[in-house]
Design a protein around this motif. Sequence first.
Motif, PDB file in Angstrom:
ATOM      1  N   GLY A  25      34.827   3.628  74.249  1.00 42.68           N
ATOM      2  CA  GLY A  25      34.662   4.072  75.624  1.00 42.68           C
ATOM      3  C   GLY A  25      34.434   5.567  75.697  1.00 42.68           C
ATOM      4  N   GLY A  26      33.530   5.981  76.554  1.00 43.82           N
ATOM      5  CA  GLY A  26      33.227   7.401  76.679  1.00 43.82           C
ATOM      6  C   GLY A  26      32.115   7.871  75.767  1.00 43.82           C
ATOM      7  N   THR A  27      31.598   6.977  74.898  1.00 41.21           N
ATOM      8  CA  THR A  27      30.461   7.321  74.045  1.00 41.21           C
ATOM      9  C   THR A  27      29.263   6.476  74.443  1.00 41.21           C
ATOM     10  OG1 THR A  27      31.006   5.687  72.333  1.00 41.21           O
ATOM     11  CG2 THR A  27      32.007   7.877  72.133  1.00 41.21           C
ATOM     12  N   THR A  28      28.082   6.953  74.124  1.00 45.31           N
ATOM     13  CA  THR A  28      26.860   6.252  74.505  1.00 45.31           C
ATOM     14  C   THR A  28      25.969   6.039  73.288  1.00 45.31           C
ATOM     15  OG1 THR A  28      25.575   8.256  74.944  1.00 45.31           O
ATOM     16  CG2 THR A  28      26.935   7.402  76.763  1.00 45.31           C
ATOM     17  N   VAL A  29      25.025   5.123  73.434  1.00 45.70           N
ATOM     18  CA  VAL A  29      24.055   4.876  72.370  1.00 45.70           C
ATOM     19  C   VAL A  29      23.249   6.141  72.092  1.00 45.70           C
ATOM     20  CG1 VAL A  29      21.989   3.585  71.736  1.00 45.70           C
ATOM     21  CG2 VAL A  29      23.898   2.411  72.850  1.00 45.70           C
ATOM     22  N   ASP A  30      22.869   6.859  73.146  1.00 48.81           N
ATOM     23  CA  ASP A  30      22.099   8.084  72.951  1.00 48.81           C
ATOM     24  C   ASP A  30      22.873   9.108  72.125  1.00 48.81           C
ATOM     25  OD1 ASP A  30      19.962   7.076  74.362  1.00 48.81           O
ATOM     26  OD2 ASP A  30      20.444   8.124  76.227  1.00 48.81           O
ATOM     27  N   GLU A  31      24.163   9.184  72.350  1.00 45.72           N
ATOM     28  CA  GLU A  31      24.980  10.120  71.570  1.00 45.72           C
ATOM     29  C   GLU A  31      25.072   9.677  70.109  1.00 45.72           C
ATOM     30  OE1 GLU A  31      28.046  11.716  75.074  1.00 45.72           O
ATOM     31  OE2 GLU A  31      28.529   9.913  73.905  1.00 45.72           O
TER      32      GLU A  31
END
Length: 199
Positions: A25-31
């Motif tokens: 949670g709080g992370t994204t694929v883009d990151e």
Amino acid sequence: FQELTTEPRRYGFHGTLKAPFALQGGTTVDELVAACAAFAAESASFALQGLSVNRLGQFLALTPNAAEQDLSAFAATCVRRFEPFRKPLSESDLERRRKSGLTPDQEHKLVEWGYPYIFEDFRFHMTLSNKLENEKEAATLEAAARAHFQDLTDRPRQVESLGLYCEAERGAPFLVHTIFPLTGTQTPDQSLSKCRGSK
């Protein structure tokens, strides 16, 4: 042989460096993509002595012909580098992994890192079959695989890229998201593959 290769065909032809995980949670694929790109831009390509078709328990796989310290170190670095993106395993996933029978050290790795066969327990493999319980079928498939890969095996190879794969939903085929060329100068730190470590 199609009925003997359903699982590896779902996973695609690859060797796992960090076990599949759901995003924290709080992370994204883009990151995650950006982190992979940065890591690949820092990391230098490295050589392998070669791969060959071998039995891995009851599975058939392409595995290194000898100890590959740079590869083990590279995998250990991937485990650590991308750990902030990994969502902790559910209790059901932990129990599923424990069914294979784990040592105390592997149990620690499972809980802390999400996978028991890392660092000293890592063994690179490119899976070629389902679990083979019939010896005649296993021997026939092994002979066919050796013939199929004969022009590629038992010779030096260069690891030149890192791949990010995604699974739309659990049980779906793995898809290649991005391939990142290794364009940097940093060589694998072999000390990272020899300690279970903490986060």
